[in-house]
Scaffold this motif. Structure first.
Motif, short mmCIF file in Angstrom:
data_model
loop_
_atom_site.label_atom_id
_atom_site.label_comp_id
_atom_site.label_asym_id
_atom_site.label_seq_id
_atom_site.Cartn_x
_atom_site.Cartn_y
_atom_site.Cartn_z
N ARG A 1 -8.27 1.72 26.44
CA ARG A 1 -6.87 2.22 25.53
C ARG A 1 -6.90 3.79 25.99
O ARG A 1 -7.41 4.67 25.23
N PRO A 2 -6.35 3.86 27.09
CA PRO A 2 -6.15 5.51 27.78
C PRO A 2 -5.31 6.19 26.97
O PRO A 2 -4.26 5.77 26.57
N PHE A 3 -5.79 7.63 27.02
CA PHE A 3 -4.65 8.54 26.61
C PHE A 3 -4.97 9.76 27.33
O PHE A 3 -6.16 9.96 28.10
N ILE A 4 -4.13 10.79 27.57
CA ILE A 4 -4.41 11.85 28.38
C ILE A 4 -4.10 13.27 27.50
O ILE A 4 -3.25 13.35 26.69
N THR A 5 -4.74 14.32 27.73
CA THR A 5 -4.57 15.42 27.22
C THR A 5 -4.10 16.39 28.47
O THR A 5 -4.85 16.29 29.62
N LEU A 6 -3.54 17.41 28.12
CA LEU A 6 -3.09 18.41 28.95
C LEU A 6 -3.07 19.72 28.43
O LEU A 6 -3.13 20.03 27.38
N THR A 7 -3.79 20.91 29.36
CA THR A 7 -4.00 22.23 29.02
C THR A 7 -4.07 23.06 30.12
O THR A 7 -4.30 22.50 31.31
N THR A 8 -3.84 24.22 29.96
CA THR A 8 -4.49 25.09 31.14
C THR A 8 -5.74 25.45 31.13
O THR A 8 -6.11 26.45 31.83
N THR A 9 -6.66 25.17 30.25
CA THR A 9 -8.25 25.43 30.20
C THR A 9 -8.87 24.37 30.89
O THR A 9 -8.67 23.20 30.95
N PRO A 10 -9.63 24.68 31.82
CA PRO A 10 -10.44 23.92 32.70
C PRO A 10 -11.30 22.91 31.86
O PRO A 10 -11.86 23.42 30.99
N PRO A 11 -11.60 21.76 32.33
CA PRO A 11 -12.33 20.56 31.56
C PRO A 11 -13.78 21.01 31.62
O PRO A 11 -14.37 20.82 30.72
N SER A 12 -14.21 21.93 32.35
CA SER A 12 -15.79 22.43 32.32
C SER A 12 -15.81 23.21 31.10
O SER A 12 -17.09 23.37 30.51
#
Length: 172
Positions: free
Chosen positions: A22-33
């Motif tokens: 059940r996928p969804f995506i988040t968007l941000t300018t902050t790195p995933p680390s």
């Protein structure tokens, strides 16, 4: 700037307990680390695709004009990060992968404001190694950002976008 998260393809769910994604995506300018987002970080989230499984579609549009301005394109390490999750019913979201869209990929090749450009990126695992799946997005630049990118203000040189694509080619 407007980003439309179109779809993903070839996703892999390695969970032993649930085979339904059940996928969804988040968007941000902050790195995933980054272990946590600061209070000023904007995070945008798509809807959960309950039907798409390994090949979900969203079509969700996000206006990033309050986060991305012309200065975003002047910095060398500017990215928009997409993080893919699956929404587990009992245990909550589970991370599946991420990708970064470099500012150079967004700006390179635009001919006019309002032009829509489609980009595809291979997903990465948490450690940055190659993951499973591809995310497809469409990007549209507003005239104010487009014009500001073409100017050189107070001696600041914009990033050289050249003609080299940083993204990973995807065969169709």
């Amino acid at each position: 700037m407007e980003i439309t998260v179109i779809s993903a393809q070839g996703l892999n769910n390695s969970s032993l307990f649930s085979h339904h994604i059940r996928p969804f995506i988040t968007l941000t300018t902050t790195p995933p680390s980054s272990s946590s987002y600061s209070s000023g970080t904007h995070v945008y989230t798509t809807t959960v695709d309950h039907q798409g499984g390994r090949n979900p579609t969203w079509g969700d549009k996000f206006d990033l004009s309050n986060v991305v301005d012309a200065s975003f394109f002047y910095r060398k390490n500017s990215y928009i990060y997409l993080q893919l999750y699956t929404n587990r019913l009992l245990l909550g979201p589970r991370f599946l992968g991420w990708c970064g869209i470099p500012a150079a990929d967004i700006a390179d090749g635009f001919l006019a404001a309002g032009t829509v450009r489609q980009l595809s990126y291979r997903l990465r695992k948490k450690d940055g190694s190659r993951g499973h799946g591809v995310v497809n997005v469409a990007v549209k630049l507003e005239s104010s950002i487009f014009q500001a990118m073409r100017r050189v203000d107070s001696g600041v040189q914009p990033v050289d976008f050249g003609r080299v694509a940083i993204g990973i080619p995807v065969r169709r």
